[in-house]
Design a protein around this motif. Structure first.
Motif, mmCIF file in Angstrom:
data_model
loop_
_atom_site.group_PDB
_atom_site.id
_atom_site.type_symbol
_atom_site.label_atom_id
_atom_site.label_comp_id
_atom_site.label_asym_id
_atom_site.label_seq_id
_atom_site.Cartn_x
_atom_site.Cartn_y
_atom_site.Cartn_z
ATOM 1 N N GLY A 113 36.124 50.953 31.545
ATOM 2 C CA GLY A 113 34.817 50.790 31.832
ATOM 3 C C GLY A 113 34.040 51.775 31.773
ATOM 4 N N GLY A 114 33.405 52.940 33.076
ATOM 5 C CA GLY A 114 34.134 53.139 34.311
ATOM 6 C C GLY A 114 34.976 53.589 34.639
ATOM 7 N N SER A 115 35.470 53.768 35.643
ATOM 8 C CA SER A 115 36.972 54.236 35.301
ATOM 9 C C SER A 115 38.399 52.972 36.672
ATOM 10 C CB SER A 115 37.211 55.381 36.548
ATOM 11 O OG SER A 115 35.810 56.293 35.648
ATOM 12 N N PRO A 116 38.796 52.199 35.722
ATOM 13 C CA PRO A 116 39.271 51.482 36.522
ATOM 14 C C PRO A 116 40.519 51.845 36.998
ATOM 15 C CG PRO A 116 39.826 51.040 33.637
ATOM 16 C CD PRO A 116 38.859 52.110 34.271
ATOM 17 N N SER A 117 40.490 53.241 37.077
ATOM 18 C CA SER A 117 41.785 53.798 38.019
ATOM 19 C C SER A 117 41.569 53.485 39.199
ATOM 20 C CB SER A 117 42.314 55.479 37.733
ATOM 21 O OG SER A 117 40.809 56.307 36.972
ATOM 22 N N ILE A 118 39.818 53.962 40.004
ATOM 23 C CA ILE A 118 39.331 54.039 41.263
ATOM 24 C C ILE A 118 39.690 52.718 41.569
ATOM 25 C CG2 ILE A 118 37.020 55.276 40.929
ATOM 26 C CD1 ILE A 118 36.304 51.520 41.928
ATOM 27 N N LEU A 119 40.207 51.145 41.454
ATOM 28 C CA LEU A 119 41.091 50.082 42.355
ATOM 29 C C LEU A 119 41.884 51.338 43.286
ATOM 30 C CD1 LEU A 119 41.201 47.853 38.925
ATOM 31 C CD2 LEU A 119 39.574 47.734 41.364
ATOM 32 N N THR A 120 41.739 50.315 43.665
ATOM 33 C CA THR A 120 43.244 50.486 44.098
ATOM 34 C C THR A 120 44.547 50.150 44.388
ATOM 35 O OG1 THR A 120 43.451 48.797 46.198
ATOM 36 C CG2 THR A 120 41.658 50.500 46.699
ATOM 37 N N ALA A 121 45.570 50.241 44.999
ATOM 38 C CA ALA A 121 46.223 49.264 44.524
ATOM 39 C C ALA A 121 47.314 48.251 44.481
ATOM 40 C CB ALA A 121 48.301 50.815 44.881
ATOM 41 N N GLY A 122 46.311 48.159 46.148
ATOM 42 C CA GLY A 122 46.335 46.071 45.542
ATOM 43 C C GLY A 122 45.440 45.426 44.909
ATOM 44 N N GLN A 123 44.183 46.270 44.611
ATOM 45 C CA GLN A 123 43.590 45.447 43.563
ATOM 46 C C GLN A 123 43.788 45.423 42.197
ATOM 47 O OE1 GLN A 123 40.119 48.167 44.946
ATOM 48 N NE2 GLN A 123 39.535 46.652 46.220
ATOM 49 N N ILE A 124 44.533 46.413 41.490
ATOM 50 C CA ILE A 124 45.238 46.351 40.617
ATOM 51 C C ILE A 124 46.112 45.473 40.536
ATOM 52 C CG2 ILE A 124 47.397 47.738 39.165
ATOM 53 C CD1 ILE A 124 45.649 50.135 40.018
ATOM 54 N N ARG A 125 47.080 44.945 41.663
ATOM 55 C CA ARG A 125 47.984 43.884 41.595
ATOM 56 C C ARG A 125 47.435 43.109 41.306
ATOM 57 N NH1 ARG A 125 52.771 46.348 42.998
ATOM 58 N NH2 ARG A 125 53.158 48.658 43.210
ATOM 59 N N ARG A 126 46.464 42.830 42.639
ATOM 60 C CA ARG A 126 45.724 41.096 42.726
ATOM 61 C C ARG A 126 45.486 40.788 41.279
ATOM 62 N NH1 ARG A 126 42.548 43.088 47.449
ATOM 63 N NH2 ARG A 126 40.555 41.665 46.341
ATOM 64 N N ILE A 127 44.592 41.621 40.072
ATOM 65 C CA ILE A 127 44.308 41.269 39.393
ATOM 66 C C ILE A 127 44.931 41.458 37.875
ATOM 67 C CG2 ILE A 127 43.091 41.713 37.010
ATOM 68 C CD1 ILE A 127 40.962 44.236 39.078
ATOM 69 N N GLY A 128 46.263 41.747 38.242
ATOM 70 C CA GLY A 128 47.567 41.633 37.239
ATOM 71 C C GLY A 128 48.049 40.077 38.082
ATOM 72 N N GLN A 129 48.088 39.689 39.294
ATOM 73 C CA GLN A 129 48.738 38.530 39.584
ATOM 74 C C GLN A 129 47.725 37.938 38.861
ATOM 75 O OE1 GLN A 129 48.586 38.274 44.001
ATOM 76 N NE2 GLN A 129 50.707 36.431 43.260
ATOM 77 N N ALA A 130 46.754 37.237 38.935
ATOM 78 C CA ALA A 130 45.952 36.663 38.409
ATOM 79 C C ALA A 130 46.173 36.835 37.190
ATOM 80 C CB ALA A 130 44.293 36.847 39.021
ATOM 81 N N ILE A 131 46.400 37.773 36.358
ATOM 82 C CA ILE A 131 46.984 37.554 34.669
ATOM 83 C C ILE A 131 48.056 36.821 34.577
ATOM 84 C CG2 ILE A 131 46.928 39.244 32.690
ATOM 85 C CD1 ILE A 131 45.335 41.136 33.876
ATOM 86 N N HIS A 132 48.855 37.629 35.202
ATOM 87 C CA HIS A 132 49.773 36.880 35.280
ATOM 88 C C HIS A 132 50.297 35.252 35.592
ATOM 89 C CE1 HIS A 132 52.811 40.656 34.154
ATOM 90 N NE2 HIS A 132 51.910 40.881 34.295
ATOM 91 N N THR A 133 49.820 34.781 36.122
ATOM 92 C CA THR A 133 49.437 33.302 36.783
ATOM 93 C C THR A 133 49.307 32.455 35.852
ATOM 94 O OG1 THR A 133 49.582 34.241 38.719
ATOM 95 C CG2 THR A 133 48.443 32.033 38.180
ATOM 96 N N HIS A 134 47.740 33.225 35.317
ATOM 97 C CA HIS A 134 47.420 32.462 33.882
ATOM 98 C C HIS A 134 47.655 32.140 32.762
ATOM 99 C CE1 HIS A 134 44.301 30.393 37.558
ATOM 100 N NE2 HIS A 134 43.937 31.486 37.641
ATOM 101 N N PHE A 135 47.691 33.604 32.335
ATOM 102 C CA PHE A 135 48.037 33.523 30.815
ATOM 103 C C PHE A 135 49.584 34.070 30.172
ATOM 104 C CE2 PHE A 135 44.197 35.181 31.486
ATOM 105 C CZ PHE A 135 43.005 34.546 30.487
ATOM 106 N N ASP A 136 49.717 33.360 29.400
ATOM 107 C CA ASP A 136 51.147 33.398 29.046
ATOM 108 C C ASP A 136 51.853 35.270 27.535
ATOM 109 O OD1 ASP A 136 53.524 33.722 26.955
ATOM 110 O OD2 ASP A 136 53.019 32.272 26.194
ATOM 111 N N MET A 137 52.232 35.562 29.209
ATOM 112 C CA MET A 137 52.602 37.308 28.460
ATOM 113 C C MET A 137 53.603 37.316 27.336
ATOM 114 S SD MET A 137 50.267 38.872 30.381
ATOM 115 C CE MET A 137 50.239 40.252 31.728
#
Ligand code: SF4
Length: 503
Positions: A113-137
């Motif tokens: 960033g910026g400071s990604p830690s200003i995101l709420t826990a819920g926002q962190i989880r939603r972005i994480g979910q989008a990554i896990h849904t679309h990419f081979d991790m």
């Protein structure tokens, strides 16, 4: 223009470049605008060995005066941050429609960033979910999240860990109250200690960023900062000499108000050597141009100067071999794929609006003539300290660059055997100048022009960049003139003929 100075001396270049990182290549690119669909259906991934992802979160609670990143004020729970998160998740979905984006497994992810830690826990989880849904991790080796210690909480750490984060990185910059005030760092040192203790319970790695070479900083102040940084207990540290030409004018006004003068680059170079020796003597080893690893108890130091036991995996995709690529998400995020370099809309408001209102849209793309074949030699070799020769496409490397590598070996800055080129202990001091030296002439010109433009910026002070000559040559010249008192910095630079004459 910076020139190599042959001979038996530690001073291998006649001046130091006042920048520490940049993209390659910069020249030989045509600008175009295309949709995501048009871009990613043209991308060839057949040759790609590995890929990483970058996510930009351009919000901070407060703004630090040394910072030049793309960011603005934004707090946990703000509506603008929530809209931005929705846009980011949509950008992931738009790009993931294309096989060239999702076909390759992801090796490293970086939230910056910026400071990604200003995101709420819920926002962190939603972005994480989008990554896990679309990419081979399945082959993910590093997931790094930048945090600012005031805004991070146990709940957010848990969310980060749950989406796969294994490394956090935060800035302390200095423990000295004068510089912390000049930098507008508002977290307390006590908050920093408490945050490091919390990170140790959630993540495999915690990394600390520090800055040195500030106006007026003494070796005693620097030693104190190094001692306190080591005492924090993180596994790795990144220590950067301050890049004055891109810091903010208010910082320089603050220096002036306190009568703090810029340090010469020779002084900063001495600090860099001192830093490395200090940390080596204290059980650390360098792992890239700025990074240090705390060696485990009883660990036998590796024979080569730069450690191979640890690396910032994500950075290996920025200063990379030609066949490692990078896809960025968020405002101002950069993607480097195939022959294309994309910089997303730098304005976070228009970035958000466009993504939320449109299904696909035109983006600015730079199209190079060819793949960046030489990137492994120009950026990776000096920064990470070695390249494997078998990974360099030598049939595409110009003879001039091979000659330059030979000269760097002759001068003791590099060493080579049949498998690799390695940066020596002497070469490490000059790694930025080596990056410049190995760049094609057109890229060098762009860097020179950028530095000259910044030199003309009012209110920015910087130290004398010359390393040779240290005294005036031939009388009457301006080579020994003191730094300009107006703050423009330009009078401190010797005329080009003096630099040429020194070679
Ligand atoms: S918190 Fe980080 S990104 Fe934000 S202003 Fe400070 S240095 Fe820049």
């Amino acid at each position: 223009m910076i020139n190599l100075v042959p001979g038996k001396s530690l001073l291998k270049f006649d001046s130091q470049l006042p920048l520490y990182n940049w993209l390659y290549p910069m020249k030989g690119q045509d600008l175009d605008t295309v949709t995501h669909g048009e871009l990613f259906t043209s991308v060839d991934t057949a040759y790609v060995r590995g890929r990483s992802l970058y996510f930009h979160i351009p919000f901070c609670d407060t703004i630090c005066t040394f910072c030049t990143l793309n960011r603005g004020i934004g707090h946990t729970g703000d509506e603008a941050v929530e809209a931005y998160v929705q846009a980011l998740v949509k950008e992931v979905a738009i790009k993931a429609r294309h096989a060239s984006v999702t076909a390759l497994p992801i090796t490293a992810i970086f939230f910056g960033g910026g400071s990604p830690s200003i995101l709420t826990a819920g926002q962190i989880r939603r972005i994480g979910q989008a990554i896990h849904t679309h990419f081979d991790m399945s082959q993910l080796r590093e997931f790094c999240f930048e945090v600012e210690v005031k805004s991070v909480t146990e709940e957010k750490c848990a969310a980060m860990r749950d989406i796969g984060v294994n490394k956090v990185r935060f800035g302390c910059q200095s423990f000295d109250p004068t510089y912390r005030r000049l930098f507008n760092i508002t977290a307390s040192v006590e908050q920093t200690y408490a945050a490091v203790e919390m990170f140790s319970r959630y993540f495999e790695w915690t990394s600390l960023d520090m800055i040195y070479g500030m106006h007026g900083q003494s070796f005693e102040q620097f030693s104190s900062d190094i001692e306190q940084a080591m005492a924090l207990g993180t596994g790795t540290m990144e220590l950067y000499p301050i890049t004055n030409i891109v810091t903010q004018a208010p910082l320089h006004h603050g220096y002036a108000a306190k009568g703090l003068q810029p340090l010469s680059f020779t002084h900063k170079m001495a600090m860099t050597i001192y830093l490395n020796q200090y940390l080596r003597a204290s059980g650390w080893q360098q792992h890239n141009g700025h990074g240090f690893l705390r060696l485990p108890e009883g660990h036998v130091r590796e024979p080569q100067f730069i450690s191979r036991a640890y690396t910032n995996i994500y950075n290996e995709y920025c200063w990379a071999y030609h066949d490692l690529d990078l896809i960025g998400f968020g405002s101002s995020a950069i993607s480097q794929v195939d022959r294309f370099t994309v910089m997303n809309d730098e304005n976070r408001v228009s970035y958000t609006k466009r993504l939320l209102e449109e299904d696909d849209f035109r983006i600015n793309v730079s199209v190079a003539d060819d793949l960046p074949w030489a990137r492994g030699l120009v950026l990776r070799l000096p920064y990470f300290g070695f390249v494997e020769k078998s990974l360099i496409p030598w049939e595409h490397i110009p003879a001039e660059m091979v000659d330059k590598l030979g000269r760097l070996v002759d001068e003791g800055l590099l060493e080579e055997d049949e498998k690799e080129y390695r940066v020596t202990e002497l070469g490490w001091i000059w790694y930025v100048d080596m990056m410049y030296y190995l760049s094609p002439a057109d890229d060098q010109r762009i860097l020179d022009e950028f530095v000259e433009l910044k030199d003309r910026t009012r209110g920015i002070t910087d130290g004398d960049r010359r390393t040779l000559p240290l005294t005036p040559i031939g009388g009457g010249g301006t080579a020994g003139a003191p730094a300009c008192g107006t703050g423009c910095g330009s009078a401190a630079r010797p005329p080009a003929r003096v630099l040429q004459g020194a070679v």
